[in-house]
Design an enzyme around this catalytic site. Structure first.
Site, PDB file in Angstrom:
ATOM      1  N   GLY A 108       0.826  -1.204   0.000  1.00 53.94           N
ATOM      2  CA  GLY A 108       0.000   0.000   0.000  1.00 53.94           C
ATOM      3  C   GLY A 108       0.852   1.242   0.000  1.00 53.94           C
ATOM      4  O   GLY A 108       2.053   1.180  -0.261  1.00 53.94           O
ATOM      5  N   ASN A 109       0.232   2.374   0.255  1.00 52.78           N
ATOM      6  CA  ASN A 109       0.985   3.632   0.333  1.00 52.78           C
ATOM      7  C   ASN A 109       0.362   4.521   1.397  1.00 52.78           C
ATOM      8  O   ASN A 109      -0.671   4.188   1.975  1.00 52.78           O
ATOM      9  CB  ASN A 109       1.021   4.301  -1.042  1.00 52.78           C
ATOM     10  N   ARG A 110       1.005   5.651   1.648  1.00 45.89           N
ATOM     11  CA  ARG A 110       0.619   6.493   2.785  1.00 45.89           C
ATOM     12  C   ARG A 110      -0.413   7.561   2.447  1.00 45.89           C
ATOM     13  O   ARG A 110      -0.639   8.461   3.241  1.00 45.89           O
ATOM     14  CB  ARG A 110       1.851   7.197   3.348  1.00 45.89           C
TER      15      ARG A 110
END
Ligand code: CTP
Length: 311
Positions: free
Chosen positions: A119-121
């Site tokens: 995923g990412n932030r």
């Protein structure tokens, strides 16, 4: 809604409505069947076309035992919509009335096994600000929310997705009758080639097998190429660490979108904050710098540029 749409004025409220020269915000509440009735759909469309802001009802418990779409939106959300409407310049108060806009927000998650993902932030705050501002400017808004934890903005239809493939499907569907699509979501470029249906276990003394990745579809490029309807505007976002303008220009051309919002990211500039600073590049060669400020301010500039081009 029905009386307002037809200009019937047989009580104090509807008399007042007929005289009103100020922005008008409707916050309807009713049973799901009533909200979905073709008569209501047409009345809402009529009011929106004339510039009224009709907040989408919330989904939840209704006055009977049933649940569904039709709850009065949270009073704080109604207040927030009114605050935004009043904060706007009168000339542009409902410049997106009668338009359908689609905004993606958040970050995709690409599952490895039932408990892990890549995923990412991305917090989704910029996409949510875009959706809230578009609703306050009179648009019908579909918000494609990828793994966000923010409260639904008032008056917006929220569609929840998780992976890039799900986001692509939802985006193509929502874009079919949209005047503009803004891809603010951080989409994973790659996903694991294989999904393990059981949890991947560690084995003592053995290193894990490398994770093979495959390319995800480029949704922004596909939307730009397809253009579900003539004149549809497609807007992308890009985060660059250096050579911001040159990289942004190249990405705009590669993706084929009309506008690209380029953020400069770096060690000091982190995800998840409430502010942003950007330059919006246009396929027509224009560039519009947006000074450091709240994400709503950037959203206003993006919709200014979109409204200008749609007109
Ligand atoms: N985007 C998309 N589908 C993808 C990847 C990105 O629609 N598979 C969209 C994002 O929503 C955003 C823009 O494209 O609007 C961001 O592009 P970016 O990921 O920066 O582009 P890349 O081509 O992956 O750039 P880079 O070369 O920097 O990786």
């Amino acid at each position: 809604l029905a009386k307002a749409a037809h200009g019937m004025a047989d009580d104090l409220l509807t008399n007042t409505l007929l005289t009103a020269r100020c922005p008008v915000v409707f916050a309807p509440a009713m049973h799901t069947e009533m909200w979905e009735h073709p008569a209501t759909r047409e009345n809402v469309a009529t009011l929106r076309r004339r510039g009224a802001i009709v907040i989408e009802p919330a989904v939840g418990r209704l006055t009977g035992v049933d649940t569904g779409k039709g709850r009065l939106p949270d009073p704080a959300a109604i207040f927030e919509t009114c605050r935004r409407v009043l904060a706007r310049d009168r000339a542009t108060v409902a410049d997106l009335a009668g338009r359908h806009v689609v905004v993606s927000a958040g970050g995709t998650r690409e599952p490895l096994d039932p408990v892990r993902f890549l995923g990412n932030r991305s917090s989704g705050k910029q996409g949510y600000a875009l959706a809230a501002v578009a609703a306050a400017r009179g648009a019908r808004v579909t918000l494609l929310a990828a793994n966000t934890e923010l409260p639904d903005p008032a008056g917006v239809d929220v569609v929840r997705v998780s992976t890039a493939v799900e986001l692509r499907e939802a985006a193509l569907k929502a874009a079919a009758d949209a005047d503009a699509v803004v891809m603010a979501a951080a989409v994973a470029d790659f996903r694991p080639a294989h999904y393990a249906t059981g949890k991947i276990k560690k084995v003592e003394g053995r290193e894990p097998a490398p994770v093979a990745l495959v390319r995800n579809p480029d949704i922004l490029a596909e939307l730009s190429q397809r253009r579900a309807r003539p004149g549809q505007l497609v807007v992308g976002f890009a985060a660059e660490t250096d050579d911001v303008l040159a990289n942004g220009r190249a990405k705009l051309a590669r993706k084929g979108c009309d506008l690209l919002v380029v953020n400069e990211v770096g060690e000091r500039k982190v995800f998840g904050g409430d502010t942003n600073e950007a330059v919006v590049l246009g396929a027509d060669g224009s560039d519009t710098p947006v000074p450091h400020g709240p994400k709503e301010a950037l959203a206003e500039v993006v919709w200014d540029l979109v409204a200008e081009r749609l007109a």
